[in-house]
Write a protein that holds these residues in place. Sequence first.
Motif, PDB file in Angstrom:
ATOM      1  N   ARG A  37       0.866  -1.184   0.000  1.00  0.00           N
ATOM      2  CA  ARG A  37       0.000   0.000   0.000  1.00  0.00           C
ATOM      3  C   ARG A  37       0.895   1.224   0.000  1.00  0.00           C
ATOM      4  O   ARG A  37       1.977   1.214   0.584  1.00  0.00           O
ATOM      5  CB  ARG A  37      -0.869  -0.030   1.257  1.00  0.00           C
ATOM      6  CG  ARG A  37      -1.946   1.003   1.282  1.00  0.00           C
ATOM      7  CD  ARG A  37      -2.874   0.808   2.445  1.00  0.00           C
ATOM      8  NE  ARG A  37      -2.214   1.257   3.667  1.00  0.00           N
ATOM      9  CZ  ARG A  37      -2.521   0.830   4.869  1.00  0.00           C
ATOM     10  NH1 ARG A  37      -3.430  -0.082   5.039  1.00  0.00           N
ATOM     11  NH2 ARG A  37      -1.901   1.306   5.919  1.00  0.00           N
ATOM     12  N   PHE A  38       0.441   2.301  -0.659  1.00  0.00           N
ATOM     13  CA  PHE A  38       1.259   3.513  -0.643  1.00  0.00           C
ATOM     14  C   PHE A  38       0.436   4.743  -0.962  1.00  0.00           C
ATOM     15  O   PHE A  38      -0.617   4.679  -1.579  1.00  0.00           O
ATOM     16  CB  PHE A  38       2.434   3.406  -1.624  1.00  0.00           C
ATOM     17  CG  PHE A  38       2.041   3.456  -3.080  1.00  0.00           C
ATOM     18  CD1 PHE A  38       2.065   4.652  -3.779  1.00  0.00           C
ATOM     19  CD2 PHE A  38       1.662   2.312  -3.739  1.00  0.00           C
ATOM     20  CE1 PHE A  38       1.717   4.699  -5.116  1.00  0.00           C
ATOM     21  CE2 PHE A  38       1.313   2.350  -5.076  1.00  0.00           C
ATOM     22  CZ  PHE A  38       1.345   3.540  -5.769  1.00  0.00           C
ATOM     23  N   ASP A  39       0.937   5.866  -0.480  1.00  0.00           N
ATOM     24  CA  ASP A  39       0.460   7.192  -0.859  1.00  0.00           C
ATOM     25  C   ASP A  39       1.644   8.138  -0.691  1.00  0.00           C
ATOM     26  O   ASP A  39       2.768   7.677  -0.524  1.00  0.00           O
ATOM     27  CB  ASP A  39      -0.775   7.616  -0.053  1.00  0.00           C
ATOM     28  CG  ASP A  39      -0.544   7.669   1.452  1.00  0.00           C
ATOM     29  OD1 ASP A  39       0.594   7.934   1.889  1.00  0.00           O
ATOM     30  OD2 ASP A  39      -1.508   7.450   2.203  1.00  0.00           O
ATOM     31  N   GLN A  40       1.431   9.419  -0.711  1.00  0.00           N
ATOM     32  CA  GLN A  40       2.547  10.361  -0.641  1.00  0.00           C
ATOM     33  C   GLN A  40       3.196  10.446   0.737  1.00  0.00           C
ATOM     34  O   GLN A  40       4.297  10.965   0.866  1.00  0.00           O
ATOM     35  CB  GLN A  40       2.103  11.757  -1.087  1.00  0.00           C
ATOM     36  CG  GLN A  40       1.837  11.843  -2.565  1.00  0.00           C
ATOM     37  CD  GLN A  40       1.546  13.272  -2.990  1.00  0.00           C
ATOM     38  OE1 GLN A  40       1.035  14.078  -2.212  1.00  0.00           O
ATOM     39  NE2 GLN A  40       1.900  13.586  -4.220  1.00  0.00           N
ATOM     40  N   GLN A  41       2.523   9.912   1.769  1.00  0.00           N
ATOM     41  CA  GLN A  41       3.073   9.979   3.127  1.00  0.00           C
ATOM     42  C   GLN A  41       3.578   8.629   3.649  1.00  0.00           C
ATOM     43  O   GLN A  41       4.401   8.603   4.558  1.00  0.00           O
ATOM     44  CB  GLN A  41       2.029  10.515   4.120  1.00  0.00           C
ATOM     45  CG  GLN A  41       1.792  12.001   4.008  1.00  0.00           C
ATOM     46  CD  GLN A  41       0.835  12.339   2.870  1.00  0.00           C
ATOM     47  OE1 GLN A  41      -0.119  11.631   2.623  1.00  0.00           O
ATOM     48  NE2 GLN A  41       1.116  13.417   2.163  1.00  0.00           N
ATOM     49  N   GLU A  42       3.082   7.505   3.123  1.00  0.00           N
ATOM     50  CA  GLU A  42       3.454   6.189   3.644  1.00  0.00           C
ATOM     51  C   GLU A  42       3.556   5.153   2.529  1.00  0.00           C
ATOM     52  O   GLU A  42       2.713   5.111   1.642  1.00  0.00           O
ATOM     53  CB  GLU A  42       2.430   5.684   4.658  1.00  0.00           C
ATOM     54  CG  GLU A  42       2.379   6.466   5.932  1.00  0.00           C
ATOM     55  CD  GLU A  42       1.405   5.864   6.938  1.00  0.00           C
ATOM     56  OE1 GLU A  42       1.588   6.131   8.127  1.00  0.00           O
ATOM     57  OE2 GLU A  42       0.477   5.128   6.544  1.00  0.00           O
ATOM     58  N   PHE A  43       4.580   4.330   2.627  1.00  0.00           N
ATOM     59  CA  PHE A  43       4.735   3.172   1.763  1.00  0.00           C
ATOM     60  C   PHE A  43       4.857   1.946   2.651  1.00  0.00           C
ATOM     61  O   PHE A  43       5.649   1.940   3.597  1.00  0.00           O
ATOM     62  CB  PHE A  43       6.020   3.279   0.921  1.00  0.00           C
ATOM     63  CG  PHE A  43       5.840   3.973  -0.389  1.00  0.00           C
ATOM     64  CD1 PHE A  43       5.841   3.260  -1.573  1.00  0.00           C
ATOM     65  CD2 PHE A  43       5.680   5.340  -0.443  1.00  0.00           C
ATOM     66  CE1 PHE A  43       5.681   3.900  -2.784  1.00  0.00           C
ATOM     67  CE2 PHE A  43       5.522   5.995  -1.643  1.00  0.00           C
ATOM     68  CZ  PHE A  43       5.525   5.268  -2.831  1.00  0.00           C
ATOM     69  N   TYR A  44       4.082   0.905   2.383  1.00  0.00           N
ATOM     70  CA  TYR A  44       4.212  -0.388   3.036  1.00  0.00           C
ATOM     71  C   TYR A  44       4.806  -1.329   1.999  1.00  0.00           C
ATOM     72  O   TYR A  44       4.162  -1.657   1.005  1.00  0.00           O
ATOM     73  CB  TYR A  44       2.853  -0.911   3.501  1.00  0.00           C
ATOM     74  CG  TYR A  44       2.308  -0.180   4.700  1.00  0.00           C
ATOM     75  CD1 TYR A  44       2.574  -0.645   5.983  1.00  0.00           C
ATOM     76  CD2 TYR A  44       1.527   0.962   4.555  1.00  0.00           C
ATOM     77  CE1 TYR A  44       2.073   0.020   7.088  1.00  0.00           C
ATOM     78  CE2 TYR A  44       1.034   1.636   5.652  1.00  0.00           C
ATOM     79  CZ  TYR A  44       1.305   1.158   6.911  1.00  0.00           C
ATOM     80  OH  TYR A  44       0.816   1.822   8.017  1.00  0.00           O
ATOM     81  N   LYS A  55       7.878   6.320   6.049  1.00  0.00           N
ATOM     82  CA  LYS A  55       7.056   7.514   6.230  1.00  0.00           C
ATOM     83  C   LYS A  55       7.813   8.727   5.716  1.00  0.00           C
ATOM     84  O   LYS A  55       9.038   8.792   5.832  1.00  0.00           O
ATOM     85  CB  LYS A  55       6.710   7.717   7.703  1.00  0.00           C
ATOM     86  CG  LYS A  55       5.754   6.696   8.246  1.00  0.00           C
ATOM     87  CD  LYS A  55       5.346   7.043   9.653  1.00  0.00           C
ATOM     88  CE  LYS A  55       4.303   6.058  10.154  1.00  0.00           C
ATOM     89  NZ  LYS A  55       3.772   6.440  11.463  1.00  0.00           N
ATOM     90  N   GLU A  57       7.227  12.701   3.213  1.00  0.00           N
ATOM     91  CA  GLU A  57       6.409  13.697   2.525  1.00  0.00           C
ATOM     92  C   GLU A  57       6.705  13.635   1.036  1.00  0.00           C
ATOM     93  O   GLU A  57       7.860  13.466   0.636  1.00  0.00           O
ATOM     94  CB  GLU A  57       6.732  15.104   3.040  1.00  0.00           C
ATOM     95  CG  GLU A  57       6.373  15.328   4.485  1.00  0.00           C
ATOM     96  CD  GLU A  57       6.797  16.696   4.990  1.00  0.00           C
ATOM     97  OE1 GLU A  57       7.410  17.462   4.226  1.00  0.00           O
ATOM     98  OE2 GLU A  57       6.516  16.996   6.161  1.00  0.00           O
ATOM     99  N   GLU A  58       5.660  13.766   0.244  1.00  0.00           N
ATOM    100  CA  GLU A  58       5.762  13.786  -1.211  1.00  0.00           C
ATOM    101  C   GLU A  58       6.544  12.594  -1.749  1.00  0.00           C
ATOM    102  O   GLU A  58       7.341  12.708  -2.682  1.00  0.00           O
ATOM    103  CB  GLU A  58       6.380  15.103  -1.687  1.00  0.00           C
ATOM    104  CG  GLU A  58       5.545  16.308  -1.305  1.00  0.00           C
ATOM    105  CD  GLU A  58       6.155  17.623  -1.750  1.00  0.00           C
ATOM    106  OE1 GLU A  58       6.991  17.622  -2.680  1.00  0.00           O
ATOM    107  OE2 GLU A  58       5.788  18.652  -1.174  1.00  0.00           O
ATOM    108  N   LYS A  60       7.271   9.317  -3.818  1.00  0.00           N
ATOM    109  CA  LYS A  60       6.815   8.808  -5.108  1.00  0.00           C
ATOM    110  C   LYS A  60       7.795   7.749  -5.608  1.00  0.00           C
ATOM    111  O   LYS A  60       8.974   7.749  -5.252  1.00  0.00           O
ATOM    112  CB  LYS A  60       6.683   9.925  -6.130  1.00  0.00           C
ATOM    113  CG  LYS A  60       7.978  10.627  -6.453  1.00  0.00           C
ATOM    114  CD  LYS A  60       7.768  11.752  -7.424  1.00  0.00           C
ATOM    115  CE  LYS A  60       9.103  12.473  -7.655  1.00  0.00           C
ATOM    116  NZ  LYS A  60       8.972  13.581  -8.553  1.00  0.00           N
TER     117      LYS A  60
END
Length: 100
Positions: A37-44, A55, A57-58, A60
């Motif tokens: 799972r991922f977004d701009q604040q966290e990647f698992y 963890k 910011e921004e 990618k």
Amino acid sequence: MQYQAENQTITIPTGDHLISLRNRKRMDLTSVKSIERFDQQEFYVKTSQGLLLIKGEELKIVHLDVDKGLLTLEGVVKGIQYDEEQNLDGARGLLHKLFG
């Protein structure tokens, strides 16, 4: 497996897990099995050494090669943490936050 790092080539034994972090802005990882799972604040990221939480910011993805197990991220890295392999459903996260 060979890994290119700033004017040198490093040979990494197959299956070894390596993290390279440059100025907290670029992270290279080896032995990556999947991105859970991922977004701009966290990647698992599932690695050969367990689940890795990154963890920042921004964040990618700059490069991903799952066949070779390579991942490169850019952004501001604020923390990394290994965790036991587990299901990343919302219920577990909520219970962990309440009773963790």
